[in-house]
Write a protein that holds these residues in place. Structure first.
Motif, PDB file in Angstrom:
ATOM      1  N   ALA A   1       0.412  -1.128   0.134  1.00 35.03           N
ATOM      2  CA  ALA A   1      -0.132  -0.147   0.354  1.00 35.03           C
ATOM      3  C   ALA A   1       1.320   1.259   0.015  1.00 35.03           C
ATOM      4  CB  ALA A   1      -0.624  -0.194   0.905  1.00 35.03           C
ATOM      5  N   ALA A   2       0.570   2.377  -0.722  1.00 31.23           N
ATOM      6  CA  ALA A   2       0.729   3.846  -1.077  1.00 31.23           C
ATOM      7  C   ALA A   2       1.186   4.308   0.638  1.00 31.23           C
ATOM      8  CB  ALA A   2       0.575   4.226  -1.476  1.00 31.23           C
ATOM      9  N   ARG A   3       1.620   4.960   1.432  1.00 30.38           N
ATOM     10  CA  ARG A   3       2.255   5.823   1.048  1.00 30.38           C
ATOM     11  C   ARG A   3       2.021   7.125   2.086  1.00 30.38           C
ATOM     12  NH1 ARG A   3       6.690   1.894   5.605  1.00 30.38           N
ATOM     13  NH2 ARG A   3       5.706  -0.364   5.019  1.00 30.38           N
ATOM     14  N   GLY A   4       1.588   7.524   1.081  1.00 28.17           N
ATOM     15  CA  GLY A   4       1.674   9.107   0.658  1.00 28.17           C
ATOM     16  C   GLY A   4       2.088   9.260  -0.659  1.00 28.17           C
ATOM     17  N   PRO A   5       1.677  10.635  -0.801  1.00 27.61           N
ATOM     18  CA  PRO A   5       1.596  10.890  -2.715  1.00 27.61           C
ATOM     19  C   PRO A   5       2.716  10.316  -3.829  1.00 27.61           C
ATOM     20  CG  PRO A   5       2.073  13.018  -0.920  1.00 27.61           C
ATOM     21  CD  PRO A   5       1.970  11.680  -0.248  1.00 27.61           C
ATOM     22  N   VAL A   6       4.087  10.366  -2.678  1.00 28.44           N
ATOM     23  CA  VAL A   6       5.194   9.908  -4.091  1.00 28.44           C
ATOM     24  C   VAL A   6       5.386   8.292  -4.446  1.00 28.44           C
ATOM     25  CG1 VAL A   6       7.481  10.040  -3.835  1.00 28.44           C
ATOM     26  CG2 VAL A   6       6.944  12.622  -2.943  1.00 28.44           C
ATOM     27  N   SER A   7       5.093   7.707  -2.940  1.00 25.23           N
ATOM     28  CA  SER A   7       4.377   6.220  -3.525  1.00 25.23           C
ATOM     29  C   SER A   7       3.471   6.421  -4.230  1.00 25.23           C
ATOM     30  CB  SER A   7       5.108   6.157  -2.324  1.00 25.23           C
ATOM     31  OG  SER A   7       4.348   5.911  -0.783  1.00 25.23           O
TER      32      SER A   7
ATOM     33  N   ILE B   1       3.838   4.430  -7.219  1.00 26.73           N
ATOM     34  CA  ILE B   1       3.321   2.596  -7.881  1.00 26.73           C
ATOM     35  C   ILE B   1       1.846   2.720  -8.924  1.00 26.73           C
ATOM     36  CG2 ILE B   1       1.185   0.862  -6.700  1.00 26.73           C
ATOM     37  CD1 ILE B   1       2.267   1.285  -3.983  1.00 26.73           C
ATOM     38  N   ALA B   2       1.644   3.546  -9.162  1.00 27.24           N
ATOM     39  CA  ALA B   2       0.913   4.006 -10.033  1.00 27.24           C
ATOM     40  C   ALA B   2       1.645   3.881 -11.308  1.00 27.24           C
ATOM     41  CB  ALA B   2       0.130   5.414 -10.160  1.00 27.24           C
ATOM     42  N   LEU B   3       2.760   4.461 -11.772  1.00 27.43           N
ATOM     43  CA  LEU B   3       4.029   4.947 -12.670  1.00 27.43           C
ATOM     44  C   LEU B   3       4.080   3.063 -12.981  1.00 27.43           C
ATOM     45  CD1 LEU B   3       4.387   6.666 -14.772  1.00 27.43           C
ATOM     46  CD2 LEU B   3       7.149   6.468 -13.410  1.00 27.43           C
ATOM     47  N   LEU B   4       4.375   2.588 -11.657  1.00 27.61           N
ATOM     48  CA  LEU B   4       4.899   1.064 -11.963  1.00 27.61           C
ATOM     49  C   LEU B   4       4.380   0.673 -12.862  1.00 27.61           C
ATOM     50  CD1 LEU B   4       7.780   0.518  -9.009  1.00 27.61           C
ATOM     51  CD2 LEU B   4       8.603   0.791 -11.122  1.00 27.61           C
TER      52      LEU B   4
ATOM     53  N   GLU C   1       4.882  14.448  -9.753  1.00 29.17           N
ATOM     54  CA  GLU C   1       4.150  13.862  -8.824  1.00 29.17           C
ATOM     55  C   GLU C   1       5.533  12.791  -7.864  1.00 29.17           C
ATOM     56  OE1 GLU C   1       3.921  13.755 -11.847  1.00 29.17           O
ATOM     57  OE2 GLU C   1       3.694  11.301 -13.100  1.00 29.17           O
ATOM     58  N   LEU C   2       6.251  12.538  -8.332  1.00 34.81           N
ATOM     59  CA  LEU C   2       7.235  11.799  -7.862  1.00 34.81           C
ATOM     60  C   LEU C   2       8.571  13.255  -7.155  1.00 34.81           C
ATOM     61  CD1 LEU C   2       8.138   9.525 -10.790  1.00 34.81           C
ATOM     62  CD2 LEU C   2       6.725   9.620  -8.737  1.00 34.81           C
ATOM     63  N   ARG C   3       8.292  14.096  -7.109  1.00 36.63           N
ATOM     64  CA  ARG C   3       9.363  14.510  -6.046  1.00 36.63           C
ATOM     65  C   ARG C   3       8.450  15.197  -4.552  1.00 36.63           C
ATOM     66  NH1 ARG C   3      10.566  19.624 -10.212  1.00 36.63           N
ATOM     67  NH2 ARG C   3      13.391  18.808 -10.377  1.00 36.63           N
ATOM     68  N   TRP C   4       9.377  14.689  -3.679  1.00 36.76           N
ATOM     69  CA  TRP C   4       9.063  14.273  -2.080  1.00 36.76           C
ATOM     70  C   TRP C   4       9.080  16.507  -1.738  1.00 36.76           C
ATOM     71  CZ3 TRP C   4      11.464  15.219   2.151  1.00 36.76           C
ATOM     72  CH2 TRP C   4      11.091  15.291   3.146  1.00 36.76           C
ATOM     73  N   GLN C   5       8.065  16.666  -1.038  1.00 34.37           N
ATOM     74  CA  GLN C   5       8.467  17.748  -1.169  1.00 34.37           C
ATOM     75  C   GLN C   5       7.902  17.896   0.453  1.00 34.37           C
ATOM     76  OE1 GLN C   5       7.973  19.894  -3.102  1.00 34.37           O
ATOM     77  NE2 GLN C   5       6.801  18.913  -5.218  1.00 34.37           N
ATOM     78  N   GLY C   6       9.042  17.031   1.444  1.00 35.68           N
ATOM     79  CA  GLY C   6       8.784  17.941   3.101  1.00 35.68           C
ATOM     80  C   GLY C   6      10.197  17.824   2.837  1.00 35.68           C
TER      81      GLY C   6
ATOM     82  N   LEU D   1      12.773   6.437 -13.909  1.00 38.34           N
ATOM     83  CA  LEU D   1      12.808   6.423 -12.560  1.00 38.34           C
ATOM     84  C   LEU D   1      13.947   6.725 -12.123  1.00 38.34           C
ATOM     85  CD1 LEU D   1      11.181   4.615 -10.125  1.00 38.34           C
ATOM     86  CD2 LEU D   1      12.962   2.539 -11.191  1.00 38.34           C
ATOM     87  N   LEU D   2      15.004   6.760 -12.370  1.00 31.38           N
ATOM     88  CA  LEU D   2      16.291   7.444 -12.408  1.00 31.38           C
ATOM     89  C   LEU D   2      16.641   8.765 -12.039  1.00 31.38           C
ATOM     90  CD1 LEU D   2      18.607   4.765 -14.547  1.00 31.38           C
ATOM     91  CD2 LEU D   2      17.517   4.104 -12.818  1.00 31.38           C
ATOM     92  N   ARG D   3      15.678   9.006 -12.535  1.00 31.84           N
ATOM     93  CA  ARG D   3      15.891  10.879 -12.293  1.00 31.84           C
ATOM     94  C   ARG D   3      15.026  10.646 -11.249  1.00 31.84           C
ATOM     95  NH1 ARG D   3      14.992  12.904 -17.657  1.00 31.84           N
ATOM     96  NH2 ARG D   3      13.097  12.328 -17.629  1.00 31.84           N
ATOM     97  N   ALA D   4      13.927  10.315 -10.955  1.00 28.10           N
ATOM     98  CA  ALA D   4      13.131  10.281  -9.409  1.00 28.10           C
ATOM     99  C   ALA D   4      14.319  10.180  -8.177  1.00 28.10           C
ATOM    100  CB  ALA D   4      11.465   9.968  -9.443  1.00 28.10           C
ATOM    101  N   ARG D   5      14.369   8.989  -8.628  1.00 30.46           N
ATOM    102  CA  ARG D   5      15.712   7.972  -7.730  1.00 30.46           C
ATOM    103  C   ARG D   5      16.933   9.090  -6.926  1.00 30.46           C
ATOM    104  NH1 ARG D   5      16.735   2.128  -7.764  1.00 30.46           N
ATOM    105  NH2 ARG D   5      18.796   3.054  -8.857  1.00 30.46           N
ATOM    106  N   GLN D   6      17.223   9.735  -8.395  1.00 24.87           N
ATOM    107  CA  GLN D   6      17.951  10.301  -8.133  1.00 24.87           C
ATOM    108  C   GLN D   6      18.403  11.905  -6.765  1.00 24.87           C
ATOM    109  OE1 GLN D   6      20.363  11.854 -11.402  1.00 24.87           O
ATOM    110  NE2 GLN D   6      21.765  10.379 -11.035  1.00 24.87           N
ATOM    111  N   GLU D   7      17.238  12.315  -7.031  1.00 25.21           N
ATOM    112  CA  GLU D   7      16.558  13.657  -5.695  1.00 25.21           C
ATOM    113  C   GLU D   7      16.946  12.403  -4.501  1.00 25.21           C
ATOM    114  OE1 GLU D   7      14.046  16.073  -9.263  1.00 25.21           O
ATOM    115  OE2 GLU D   7      13.099  15.744  -7.247  1.00 25.21           O
TER     116      GLU D   7
END
Ligand code: FES
Ligand code: FE2
Ligand code: FE2
Lengths: 373, 101
Positions: free
Chosen positions: A36-42, A46-49, A66-71, A110-116
C-alpha cells in the motif's frame, strides 16, 4: 507431485512445487507484492510502475512533479512515503516487484526521480551526523581507530539488552518481522562492492561474504538461517511478506545500504557500513540468542544467532583491518566515506532501537497498523 | 588444501583474536582432531570468551589491550621479553609492568 498433463492452462501446483526436474526451487524468492502507498510520492510511483515503461509518453528533462518529495529535508530519513518509494525503486535490482515490468529497473524516468530522493537522503544523513569529508585522517590506522571508537560508543538504548531480559514473545516476533526486510536478503547489498574492489581488499570482502552465503551450503546461508528462525516463531517466511507492516525506520536501514551499494561513488561508505555491521554484531547476537532461549525458542533455530556470534567475531577483524583499513590504504580519498558509512549504519541502528524500545514502553506495537495514509 | 600454495597464516589482531587462515587441523591436547568446516577461525587471545577457544567478541567488554604491532611481536619472539612501552629506554621494570587492564 508429478506433472499433470491436464488442460488447465494455469497449473497452480507447478508454481508452488518444491522440485522442478530435480532442482529445488522452494527457496527461490518471488518478486515482492506491491505494498500500500504511504503518501503521494509512493502512490504516484506505484501507479507509474503499473504502466508499461515504454508507453508512458514523452520524457521530461526534470523528474515528474508527482514523484517529487516535498517535506523538510531533515525529516527525509524517517518519512514513510519517501522511504517506501526508495525501497521499491531499489527492490527492482534485487528480487523485483510483482506485476511490475522488469524494464523499469534502469528506466531513466525512474532513475531521475530516485536521484532526487537519494540526494535528499544523503543531505538528511549528513545533516544528522556530519558530512563525509573531514571525518578522519586519510590513513588506515586513523580509519580503524575511528571505526573502533564508533563501534564502542553505545549512547543509544540497548535493544539487545531488552530482548535478552524483558521482551515478551510478541515483541520478539515484531523484532524478527522488522529484521526480515534485510535478513531475507542478508549480505546481498554489500555484495555490490565485490566488482568494485580488487586484490587483498576484495579477498577480505569475499572471505566475509562467502560465510554470509553459507560457503556454498544453502541451509547455512545466513538468509536461510533467518528463514528457519522466522518459521520457528510461526512467521511467514516469504520475501518481503511483511513490507506493509514495517515503518520508515526499518526501510531506512535497507535503503542506506542499497544506495551505497548501487552507486560506485559510495563504495567507501558501503565498506564502512559493512565494517560497522560486523564490528557490532557478536555481542548483540549473543544477547538475542539468550532472549530467544529465555522465551522458549527452538534450539535449532537459535543457530542464526549463535552463528553470528562466532562468524562475526572473526568478520569483525577482517572487516576493520583488512577490508576498511585495506581500502583506506589503497584509496586514501575514501577514508571520510568509510567513516561516513559506519556512522550511517550506527545512526540507522540507534533510530531503530529507539523506535522499538519507545513503542514497547508505551505498550504499543512497533509495527504499522497498515492503515491508509 | 589441494593446489593451495599459500602457507597457513596466523594473524595477531590488535586488542583482539588470532585469525587462522589456510589449511589447518584443530586438535585437542590428547591428539584428537576436532571437526570444523570453517575456512577461517578466530581464536580467543584475551581469555574472556564464553566460547573458547573461539573468540566471541568479549575482548571488547573485557577491554583487552595488546597492540600486537609487528615490532612488538617480533621483539617478544626474539628476546622472550615484553617491549618497554613508555620510551624509558633500558628500564627493565618498565618492561615487566606491561599489560594494562
Ligand atoms: S579475543 Fe575475542 S573474546 Fe577473547
Ligand atoms: Fe550474517
Ligand atoms: Fe558477518
Amino acid at each position: 507431485m508429478t506433472l499433470q498433463m491436464d488442460s488447465n492452462p494455469t497449473p497452480p501446483l507447478a508454481a508452488q512445487s518444491d522440485v522442478h526436474g530435480g532442482y529445488d526451487v522452494s527457496l527461490h524468492d518471488r518478486p515482492v507484492p506491491l505494498p500500500a502507498a504511504r503518501g503521494p510520492v509512493s502512490a504516484a510511483l506505484i501507479a507509474l510502475l503499473l504502466h508499461n515503461p515504454w508507453e508512458i509518453g514523452r520524457w521530461e528533462a526534470e523528474a515528474r512533479p508527482e514523484l517529487r518529495w516535498q517535506g523538510p529535508v531533515e525529516s527525509a530519513i524517517l518519512d514513510d512515503d519517501l522511504q517506501l518509494a526508495l525501497w521499491l525503486s531499489y527492490e527492482l535490482h534485487y528480487r523485483g516487484l510483482a506485476e511490475v515490468s522488469e524494464d523499469w529497473e534502469w528506466h531513466p524516468e525512474l532513475l531521475r526521480a530516485r536521484q532526487e530522493w537519494e540526494h535528499l537522503l544523503c543531505t538528511s544523513l549528513a545533516g544528522a551526523i556530519g558530512a563525509p569529508h573531514s571525518m578522519v585522517e586519510p590513513d588506515p590506522a586513523s580509519v580503524i581507530a575511528r571505526l573502533n571508537s564508533i563501534a564502542a560508543t553505545d549512547d543509544g538504548p540497548s535493544l539487545s539488552g531488552v530482548l535478552m531480559r524483558e521482551a515478551d514473545s510478541e515483541q520478539f516476533r515484531e523484532f524478527l518481522i522488522h529484521r526480515s526486510i534485510y535478513h531475507l536478503k542478508e549480505a546481498d547489498p554489500h555484495s555490490w562492492a565485490i566488482p568494485r574492489m580488487s586484490g587483498s581488499v576484495k579477498s577480505a570482502l569475499v572471505t566475509i561474504q562467502s560465510d554470509e552465503y553459507g560457503s556454498g551450503r544453502t541451509a547455512a546461508m545466513h538468509a536461510e538461517l533467518f528463514r528457519t528462525l522466522m518459521r520457528s516463531w510461526g512467521l511467514e517466511t516469504g520475501y518481503g511478506h511483511y513490507l506493509d507492516l514495517v515503518p520508515a525506520v526499518t526501510l531506512l536501514s535497507s535503503n542506506i545500504i542499497s544506495m551505497f551499494g548501487l552507486n560506485r561513488r559510495w563504495r567507501g561508505a558501503l565498506v564502512g557500513h559493512l565494517a560497522l555491521f560486523e564490528m557490532t554484531s557478536s555481542i548483540p547476537n549473543g544477547r538475542y540468542g539468550r532472549g530467544h532461549r529465555r522465551l522458549g525458542g527452538d534450539e535449532a533455530a537459535a543457530r542464526f544467532f549463535d552463528e553470528h556470534v562466532v562468524a562475526d567475531a572473526m568478520h569483525e577483524q577482517i572487516a576493520a583491518h583488512d577490508l576498511a583499513g585495506g581500502l583506506a590504504a589503497a584509496e586514501p580519498d575514501l577514508a571520510g566515506d568509510i567513516v561516513f558509512g559506519a556512522r550511517c549504519a550506527q545512526l540507522a541502528d540507534q533510530q531503530f532501537a529507539r523506535h522499538l524500545i519507545n513503542s514497547w514502553s508505551d505498550h504499543q506495537s512497533s509495527l504499522r497498523s497498515a492503515g491508509r495514509w | 588444501m589441494n593446489g593451495h600454495v599459500d602457507p597457513t597464516s596466523i594473524t595477531v589482531y590488535p586488542d583482539g583474536p588470532l585469525l587462522v587462515r589456510g589449511s589447518f587441523e584443530l586438535r585437542s591436547a590428547d591428539g584428537r582432531v576436532i571437526d570444523t568446516d570453517r575456512n577461517v577461525i578466530a581464536l580467543c587471545r584475551c581469555g574472556r570468551s564464553r566460547l573458547k577457544p573461539l573468540c566471541d567478541g568479549s575482548h571488547k567488554s573485557a577491554r583487552f589491550v595488546d597492540s600486537a604491532s609487528a615490532d612488538e611481536v617480533s621483539h617478544v619472539l626474539q628476546f622472550a621479553q615484553p617491549t618497554a612501552r613508555g620510551m624509558s629506554d633500558g628500564d627493565e621494570t618498565e618492561g615487566l609492568s606491561h599489560g594494562e587492564a
